[in-house]
Every structure is written in C-alpha cells, then in structure tokens.
Design a protein around this motif. Structure first.
Motif: not given
Length: 219
Positions: A121-126, A139-140, A152-159, A170-173
């Motif tokens: 996740w971190r590599a992808a957003v970078a 995908v995320l 979950q915090l890691s994913l939230s930060r990536a998003l 996010l609204r759909a989720a």
C-alpha cells in the motif's frame, strides 16, 4: 587494509550474529556505496530479524543507483518469503523510482501476509501515476475492514494519500453490509477531513454513526 579485505569484512559483518555488528556493516556499505554489495544487502533484507538493521539495509540500498537496485528489488517481489517481498516493497517506496510501479500488482496489494500488504500500500501510493490512482483506490478499498488497529490505520493513510478523489469510493463503502467495512470507511472519511483527529477517535465516531444508521434503517 586492502580493498578486498575491507569487502570481506563488510560481507562478514552483514552475516554476524550480533545485530550491532550487522548495523555497522550496513552503515559502512551505505556510506561508501559499491555495486558489488547490492546482492548481499538485498539478500540480508529477506532474513534480517532486527528492525533497525532492516532500516539501515534499506538506507544502504537507497545510496546505490536506482538503475541497479530497482530491477533486483522487483525480482524479490516474486519471492515465496514474505519478508523478502515486504522489505523489497518498503525499499522501493523509499527509492521512489516510478519504473517500479508496474510491479506493484493487485496480488501484492491484497497479499495474505499483512506486512506485505501494508508495504505494498505504501509503495503503491508513492509510485502510482496520476491516471492510475482511481484503479488503485478501487483495489485498496476492497481491503477496508481488514485486520486490527494498525492495519486499518495503514490502509486509511494510504487511501488519504491519494487525495480527495477517494471521496466517492469511500462514500459507496459506507453502505457496505459488513459493519467492519462500513466503520473503516467512515473513519477514513473523518481522517480525510480532519487529519489531526486520532484514529481511535475516528473509529469510535464511525461506530456511533454506523449504529445510528442501522437504527434509523430499522425504524
């Protein structure tokens, strides 16, 4: 001491049973970069047990030419060893060379190993190109609700790193029938709009919002 003797000592240092010795050896290799050490650094990343040493190994690799390190690190992403994949992803995110982007596959983003997935996740957003952010976000968001607090915090930060464009997804989720997915989506929305809010607070707020939503639907 001759150069060859220094090389041997550095290589032996990377394999030493004492983590302090390994740390110093990695620092020495990074201080005076030498392409001959790249394979040894990457190989050590896959098995190193000490976090500080792993960070120093990554730093040492960033000191070498990306044209040399990136193809070798990309090769590690196919390793059966989870740590080899996660550390390679971590190092690629630090190098920041976008040529590595095609290697960040959906399979890595949903890897069964939590550390591999988080590193992906971190590599992808970078590394993601602007025009591929929507697909990455899609995908995320399939990983919302996964794991515990840190995951979950890691994913939230990536998003959130992808910017405002994640809002519709996010609204759909937030309407997902799985309460963990819904809560995580709502918590991420909170953090997107109020970055200073703690994640625990955001999660508690999300639980309250989701509970109220469920009650209103029942009513």
């Amino acid at each position: 001491m001759s150069t060859s003797e220094q090389d041997v000592r550095a290589l032996q240092g990377l394999e030493n049973s004492n983590s302090s010795v390994r740390l110093r050896a990695a620092m020495a290799v990074g201080t005076v970069p030498d392409p001959r050490f790249v394979d040894a650094l990457i190989g050590r990343c896959a098995i190193e047990t000490d976090f500080s040493v792993r960070e120093m190994l990554t730093w040492a690799l960033t000191r070498h030419p990306a044209s040399l390190t990136v193809p070798k690190l990309v090769g590690e992403l196919r390793s059966e060893r989870a740590q080899a994949r996660s550390q390679a992803l971590h190092t690629l995110s630090k190098i920041g060379d976008r040529r590595a982007w095609p290697a960040i596959t959906p399979a890595l983003l949903i890897d069964a190993d939590d550390e591999v997935a988080r590193s992906a996740w971190r590599a992808a957003v970078a590394l993601v190109p602007e025009d591929e952010k929507p697909e990455l976000a899609r995908v995320l968001t399939t990983q919302l609700g996964r794991g515990g607090h840190e995951m979950q915090l890691s994913l939230s930060r990536a998003l959130i790193a992808l910017g405002e464009m994640i809002e519709p997804i996010l609204r759909a989720a937030t309407t997902d029938p799985d309460p963990r997915v819904c809560q995580h989506a709502v918590a991420t929305q909170h953090l997107l709009h109020d970055p200073d809010a703690g994640f625990e607070f955001a999660i508690e707020e999300a639980k309250r919002v989701v509970a109220l939503g469920g009650a209103s639907q029942e009513g």
